[in-house]
Design an enzyme around this catalytic site. Structure first.
Site, short mmCIF file in Angstrom:
data_model
loop_
_atom_site.label_atom_id
_atom_site.label_comp_id
_atom_site.label_asym_id
_atom_site.label_seq_id
_atom_site.Cartn_x
_atom_site.Cartn_y
_atom_site.Cartn_z
N GLY A 95 0.88 -1.16 0.00
CA GLY A 95 0.00 0.00 0.00
C GLY A 95 0.91 1.20 0.00
N CYS A 96 0.36 2.35 -0.33
CA CYS A 96 1.17 3.55 -0.37
C CYS A 96 1.49 4.00 1.06
CB CYS A 96 0.38 4.62 -1.10
SG CYS A 96 1.39 5.85 -1.86
#
Lengths: 141, 407
Positions: A50-51
């Protein structure tokens, strides 16, 4: 317990909380106490990137039921991961394929599942379903 | 006379919003600023009374819309101190401005083995377009190192500059740390060697006075929405002599002169050569209102207020045990990026969100820079003219609560 029963149990547990702090303290505790994964599994192979936060996920299949293990570098994400695992662990592939995970809205965690939140949870659910599909397909071969 | 913050805040109705049953504290101005009523009203006014396509019709409304849009362009000319309207191209934002330059300037001025220099603090928007261009042309991307305090390593830049260097493209202000780069020095270093320069002013244009002629950069780019203006519009300033040599970026209406199947199609003059299709007319016109809003307060007062906020917030935050600021260089704009020892920025941000604070967490679209500082991300507080010392106090208290919950 059936999958539906586990979900109802979770929903009633969350109904007991008066405010967001109780709710988040519960999730944080779940995150801290959760079994997680040993370091050997926190590798690229199991990473769901995920970012904002990262999730690692593994799965095994025995006698018709799937066992997932997962971890995250963020406590809140890890806590929510533990909630998800409570629902999906020990289920057969079809049950997981059919589940839409909308109970997370009902317990007030909807925002953590927004794709723009980019914490790895949305991708984790996709990956959980993908595992289920693979196990089901293998069995039918 | 000092600033009447209440009078300013009253122009931003959204600041009175309740989020999660708490009063909104908006500290995510680096991502986008809020818009004053006059900007919002200007867009409605356009659609209610002026809507028409620009530069095409002989009719009354079309002329009205065209005049308003071109007045906005003139306002931008004075705002950045450009030479003429030919140097102000409207784009949809900083990202498009950089892509336009990478594509069009790259096409004309960059060849195999040439070199483009950026810095390791760049936003992905000032990084990936150059990676694409370099791949396309067989050119090389060189990256200026930064010091631990977040400032540019000018000695390293000096060592990177060589006979093959075509362009240096760097941020005016870092979106992660708020550190203000010595762009004057960088441009000077480039000019001495005949190297072109692009300055990414996305995080600067609402905080610092821009004078492109004094600065001498080839290109300067920024977005309206980070400076109290609407989303969907930005500016590419380019030196006329260079813009004239660049081929069009997109093609279609407005950017053409003559179109003919038997002969070569010829292009419109600057700035229209780079503005294919119907532009974002109401946004451009409302952008002019945002410029007026800034000008009426004046940069001196803006900087004074933001500096006060920055110093106050820095001091208060550093008093929190285990809090570390990323980017401690003294020359900074109103941004503070921090980490709390042992705590994940996602957890901190999620809990602050529950308490009504709008902040940005994560890698801020600058992954290489975040990795360079050995953290998984930061929490970023980015301030604007309407923020107050009380809001900073509220956040410091909230952070203490967050720390208790997570430790």
């Amino acid at each position: 317990m059936t999958l539906e029963q586990v979900k109802s149990e979770l929903i009633s547990e969350f109904e007991l909380f008066d405010d967001w702090m109780d709710r988040y303290n519960f999730i944080i505790d779940m995150g801290k106490e959760g079994a997680g994964l040993s370091e050997e599994f926190k590798t690229k192979q199991y990473l769901i990137s995920g970012c904002q936060s990262q999730v690692w996920l593994t799965a095994s299949y025995q006698q018709g039921s799937i066992q997932f293990k997962a971890d995250s570098d963020a406590i809140i994400t890890k806590g929510i991961v533990q909630l998800l695992l409570r629902v999906v662990n020990g289920r057969n592939p079809q049950e997981i394929i059919d589940e839409d995970f909308s109970f997370l809205d009902q317990i007030g965690l909807k925002e953590h599942l927004s794709p723009t939140r980019s914490n790895g949870l949305t991708s984790m659910i996709k990956q959980i379903k993908l595992y289920a599909l693979v196990f089901k397909t293998k069995e039918n071969l | 006379m000092s600033l009447d913050i209440n009078a300013i805040r009253s122009q931003f109705p959204i600041l009175e919003t309740q989020v999660r049953n708490k009063k909104l504290v908006y500290f995510d101005n680096g991502a986008t600023s809020q818009k004053p009523l006059r900007v919002i009203n200007r867009i409605s006014h356009y659609y209610l009374h002026e809507n028409s396509n620009v530069h095409r019709g002989v009719h009354f409304l079309s002329q009205l819309a065209t005049d308003a849009m071109e007045q906005a362009r003139e306002k931008l000319v004075s705002f950045v101190h450009a030479e003429s309207i030919e140097e102000i191209i409207f784009t949809k934002g900083t990202t498009e401005s950089i892509n336009l330059v990478a594509h069009s300037f790259g096409n004309r001025f960059v060849g195999a083995e040439d070199e483009i220099i950026i810095s390791e603090m760049e936003h992905h928007a000032n990084l990936v377009p150059w990676q694409f261009l370099c791949k396309d042309k067989g050119a090389k991307l060189r990256v200026i190192k930064t010091h631990d305090d977040g400032s540019l390593d000018l000695n390293h830049l000096q060592s990177l500059i060589g006979p093959k260097t075509r362009l240096i493209s760097i941020a005016h202000v870092s979106n992660v740390t708020g550190v203000i780069n010595p762009v004057e020095e960088v441009v000077k270093m480039a000019q001495d060697k005949g190297i072109f320069t692009l300055i990414d002013g996305a995080q600067a244009s609402s905080h610092l006075q821009i004078d492109v002629q004094k600065l001498g950069c080839t290109f300067y780019v920024f977005s309206a929405h980070k400076m109290y203006g609407p989303m969907g519009v930005g500016v590419l300033y380019g030196q006329k002599a260079i813009l004239e040599q660049m081929p069009p970026y997109q093609s279609g209406g407005e950017m053409i002169d003559r179109v003919c199947f038997s002969e070569e199609t010829t292009f419109n003059v600057l700035p229209f050569k780079f503005e294919a299709g119907t532009p974002m007319v109401p946004e451009i016109i409302a952008f002019a209102e945002a410029i007026d809003f800034i000008n009426e307060i004046g940069f001196e007062k803006i900087q004074q207020h933001e500096h006060e906020l920055l110093s106050y917030a820095t001091e208060k935050l550093l008093a929190i045990d285990g809090l570390k600021i990323i980017g401690t260089h003294a020359h900074k704009s109103a941004v503070i990026s921090f980490v709390l020892q042992g705590l994940h920025p996602y957890d901190v941000g999620s809990l602050l969100d529950q308490m009504g604070f709008a902040l940005r967490t994560g890698n801020h679209c600058a992954q290489p820079f975040i990795q360079r500082h050995g953290v998984s991300g930061t929490v970023r507080l980015s301030l604007a003219i309407y923020n107050t010392l009380e809001e900073v106090d509220l956040m410091v208290e909230a952070l203490k609560k967050v720390k208790n919950m997570l430790s």
